[in-house]
Design a protein around this motif. Structure first.
Motif, PDB file in Angstrom:
ATOM      1  N   CYS A  38       0.823  -1.218   0.000  1.00 41.18           N
ATOM      2  CA  CYS A  38       0.000   0.000   0.000  1.00 41.18           C
ATOM      3  C   CYS A  38       0.852   1.260   0.000  1.00 41.18           C
ATOM      4  O   CYS A  38       0.531   2.224  -0.702  1.00 41.18           O
ATOM      5  N   THR A  42       0.074   3.895  -3.087  1.00 39.64           N
ATOM      6  CA  THR A  42      -0.518   5.220  -2.891  1.00 39.64           C
ATOM      7  C   THR A  42       0.384   6.341  -3.395  1.00 39.64           C
ATOM      8  O   THR A  42      -0.091   7.450  -3.625  1.00 39.64           O
ATOM      9  N   LEU A  81      -9.191   2.519  -1.004  1.00 48.35           N
ATOM     10  CA  LEU A  81      -9.958   2.519   0.241  1.00 48.35           C
ATOM     11  C   LEU A  81      -9.316   1.594   1.262  1.00 48.35           C
ATOM     12  O   LEU A  81      -9.136   1.948   2.428  1.00 48.35           O
ATOM     13  N   MET A  82      -8.948   0.393   0.831  1.00 54.97           N
ATOM     14  CA  MET A  82      -8.317  -0.571   1.728  1.00 54.97           C
ATOM     15  C   MET A  82      -6.986  -0.032   2.245  1.00 54.97           C
ATOM     16  O   MET A  82      -6.688  -0.123   3.435  1.00 54.97           O
ATOM     17  N   CYS A  83      -6.185   0.565   1.364  1.00 57.14           N
ATOM     18  CA  CYS A  83      -4.880   1.090   1.776  1.00 57.14           C
ATOM     19  C   CYS A  83      -5.027   2.239   2.765  1.00 57.14           C
ATOM     20  O   CYS A  83      -4.224   2.369   3.677  1.00 57.14           O
ATOM     21  N   GLN A  84      -6.053   3.057   2.594  1.00 54.54           N
ATOM     22  CA  GLN A  84      -6.272   4.175   3.516  1.00 54.54           C
ATOM     23  C   GLN A  84      -6.697   3.669   4.890  1.00 54.54           C
ATOM     24  O   GLN A  84      -6.387   4.296   5.896  1.00 54.54           O
ATOM     25  N   ALA A  85      -7.396   2.535   4.935  1.00 56.96           N
ATOM     26  CA  ALA A  85      -7.893   1.995   6.199  1.00 56.96           C
ATOM     27  C   ALA A  85      -6.852   1.118   6.903  1.00 56.96           C
ATOM     28  O   ALA A  85      -6.990   0.830   8.085  1.00 56.96           O
ATOM     29  N   GLN A  86      -5.822   0.705   6.186  1.00 53.74           N
ATOM     30  CA  GLN A  86      -4.800  -0.187   6.746  1.00 53.74           C
ATOM     31  C   GLN A  86      -3.894   0.534   7.718  1.00 53.74           C
ATOM     32  O   GLN A  86      -3.430   1.622   7.444  1.00 53.74           O
ATOM     33  N   ALA A  87      -3.621  -0.126   8.836  1.00 52.80           N
ATOM     34  CA  ALA A  87      -2.642   0.410   9.777  1.00 52.80           C
ATOM     35  C   ALA A  87      -1.230   0.033   9.331  1.00 52.80           C
ATOM     36  O   ALA A  87      -0.268   0.659   9.719  1.00 52.80           O
TER      37      ALA A  87
END
Length: 106
Positions: A38, A42, A81-87
């Motif tokens: 990610c 990004t 979306l997944m990358c933004q939500a990933q810690a």
């Protein structure tokens, strides 16, 4: 401007065009597809993201026929979306849940 100067300028323009085309081809060769983390995805420009996601879809999900632009765009949205939500920025994009967008997740 001499004839030789014009020729050198034209030659430089041709070389630049060829070099830029080679850069796009090189992006496809070294592109990690679904293994792209990610943090790297990004930071990619739009064109590189399209190359990355298309490669991922073609290799990892076995989308047949080749994914169209709408499928690639929808996948980019889901991956973003997944990358933004990933810690964890090291999460590979293949972990994005594309169920319902393209194919059932394996």
């Amino acid at each position: 401007m001499t004839r030789r100067s014009r020729l050198l300028i034209a030659l430089a323009a041709v070389c630049t065009t060829v070099a830029l085309g080679a850069c796009d081809q090189a992006k496809e060769v070294v592109n990690k597809g679904g293994n792209t983390p990610c943090s790297e995805f990004t930071k990619q420009d739009d064109n590189t993201q399209h190359i990355t996601v298309r490669k991922y879809l073609e290799q990892d999900t076995k989308v047949t026929p080749t994914p169209n632009a709408d499928q690639v765009d929808a996948s980019i949205a889901a991956i973003t979306l997944m990358c933004q939500a990933q810690a964890n920025p090291d999460t590979p994009i293949r972990d994005a849940d594309l169920t319902g967008i393209l194919v059932p997740k394996k």
